[in-house]
Write an enzyme that holds these catalytic residues in place. Sequence first.
Site, PDB file in Angstrom:
ATOM      1  N   THR A 102      17.187 -26.403  -3.975  1.00  0.00           N
ATOM      2  CA  THR A 102      16.416 -26.114  -5.182  1.00  0.00           C
ATOM      3  C   THR A 102      15.593 -27.365  -5.391  1.00  0.00           C
ATOM      4  O   THR A 102      15.808 -28.362  -4.718  1.00  0.00           O
ATOM      5  CB  THR A 102      17.405 -25.914  -6.359  1.00  0.00           C
ATOM      6  OG1 THR A 102      18.201 -24.789  -6.107  1.00  0.00           O
ATOM      7  CG2 THR A 102      16.714 -25.748  -7.703  1.00  0.00           C
ATOM      8  N   GLY A 133      21.014 -28.382  -7.061  1.00  0.00           N
ATOM      9  CA  GLY A 133      22.404 -28.594  -6.654  1.00  0.00           C
ATOM     10  C   GLY A 133      23.374 -27.556  -7.175  1.00  0.00           C
ATOM     11  O   GLY A 133      24.549 -27.864  -7.381  1.00  0.00           O
TER      12      GLY A 133
END
Length: 593
Positions: A404, A497
């Site tokens: 991400t 994360g």
Amino acid sequence: MTKRVTAAVLLVALGVSACRPATTSGPAPATAPAPSTPSVAAGDARYSGTFSGGWRFPEAREAAFGASAMVASNSDHASQAGLEILRAGGNAMDAAVAVGFALAVTYPFAGNIGGGGFMVIRMADGRTAAIDYREIAPLAATRNMFVDEYGKLTDKSVVGHLASGVPGAVAGMDAALQRFGTMSLAQVMAPAIRLARDGFAVDSALFRSLSGAKQRLCRFEGCATFFPGGEALPPGARLVQPDLARSLRLIAERGPAAFYNGPVGDSLVAEMQRGGGIITKQDLQAYVPKWREPVVSTYRGYTLITMPPASSGGITMTQTFNMLETFAPLPAFGSAEYTHLLAETFRRAFIDRNAKLADADFVPVPRDELVSKTYARSLASQISRTQASKTPAFTAGRPEPEHTTHYSVVDGRGNAVATTTTINGGYGSAVWVRGGGFFMNNEMDDFAAQPGSPNMFGLVQGEANAVQPGKRMLSAMSPTIVLDPQGQVLLVVGAAGGPTIITAVTQVILNVIEHKMTLADAMRAPRMHHQSLPDQIRLESVGFDSLMVTALRGMGHDVVTTQGIANVNAVMRVTGGWHGVREPRGAGLAVGY
Ligand code: DON
């Protein structure tokens, strides 16, 4: 943990705080030194510290400084794209959208037009907003689509054509630009189009990540672009993406319709048909981003503006901060007491998250109750200062690496934009849209594909987050803007994360406002993580003193170590301008002027 405060107090400004940092040395002191209540924010004294002996990020790292504006992202090219737009007179939103599209070109394992995200906005005139452009489950999705005939969870929510939700990135970024930007889509997309069309030099980070993903990616259509001749493009080679350049140009010219009801969408649907996916033209036409009421809370005089469902980030962070506030002032950074309190508050917030949070358009979410200080007090009152509690048993899984990306932007007028965007796993589902030139997300795995079974982050979630057509899968993305007690933007922060997004963003904020660290130290400080299940504290090795680990185990915690937790990019107000720090654990650039 042997973090101590060096005598050198970094006076960021003419602060008058007599505050004592909560960063004093000593493994697991029984009574930790107490920080005083923050009295001033940006103009506050901050302290440079040192962490445990073998800690891998050295003290000398400095933040980038910009007197006027700042961009921090995981890609040099994308941050430069933001800077270019700011210098050309664009505001923070113009720059944020430029960064978002540039990341889709130069950071293909997370940047995207085939995924979705969340953005939290605070304009200089005091307006706040949050936009949810999370993917949605296709109309043909069903609750058990990822479970085989024997009741076993398959990997189809992770790899391949079924793993994708309907992308929201293009619609979301456009809607945000229309409402808060000052430039046209074509203007802010120009740097991204240039980067895709003319190419850019592959750096070692991109080379490494491509090499690691070769097997997955070469099952699908992206192989020729990223692995010409069968090998990953080496560092220094030029990555040119003509298909992506064309898609971006079409979007710039025709707006989101090119994606949701035009040639780019046609390529996407054709790709789905080729690979047995279920996203249709109708799905694309039905997609709408949603403006949401940001979650606004306070912690010791600071205001946190963050993301509501379909992300869990804002509510879960708010619950944690509310619980922690009842223990304030908090024990010293790195002490067993502090880490224990973080673990116990995260545990409780994640128990609620995993059972109660989901797309609020589909499931009633008790938002007001969850973020209330009264509820937090009742949860906090169950926490022992010396003894770990247990998360009720459930099957817990192993977390996996993933991708991400978060970027933070501020401009010279004081507008601030925090954006987190994702295709979930690195390179998403690995499916690359032939002709479209972009990777599709594997966001369907963020649903509880089989309630009670762990997803790829080891998150064990309930029925509320089960797959339903048109529903947004629950996220952990936590773009956040923190205001100082005077109401000025202090911090723009967020992370990648998976579930560690929530815990890492919380810790960076605590490092700044509770432990009074500089932004550089707040970012390089070792991180911990607890997500209720698996019932364990994860610690970054070797950031914490072994005596502290022993003390935590003595309290009854299962403690494991891990290499790196989360990927944060942050901007902080300092006297005369802004500090920007890109994640020391990853790649990227903070740049300002
Ligand atoms: O929305 C979420 O919570 C996940 N899809 C985020 C994935 C992620 O952060 C992967 N990053 N490194």
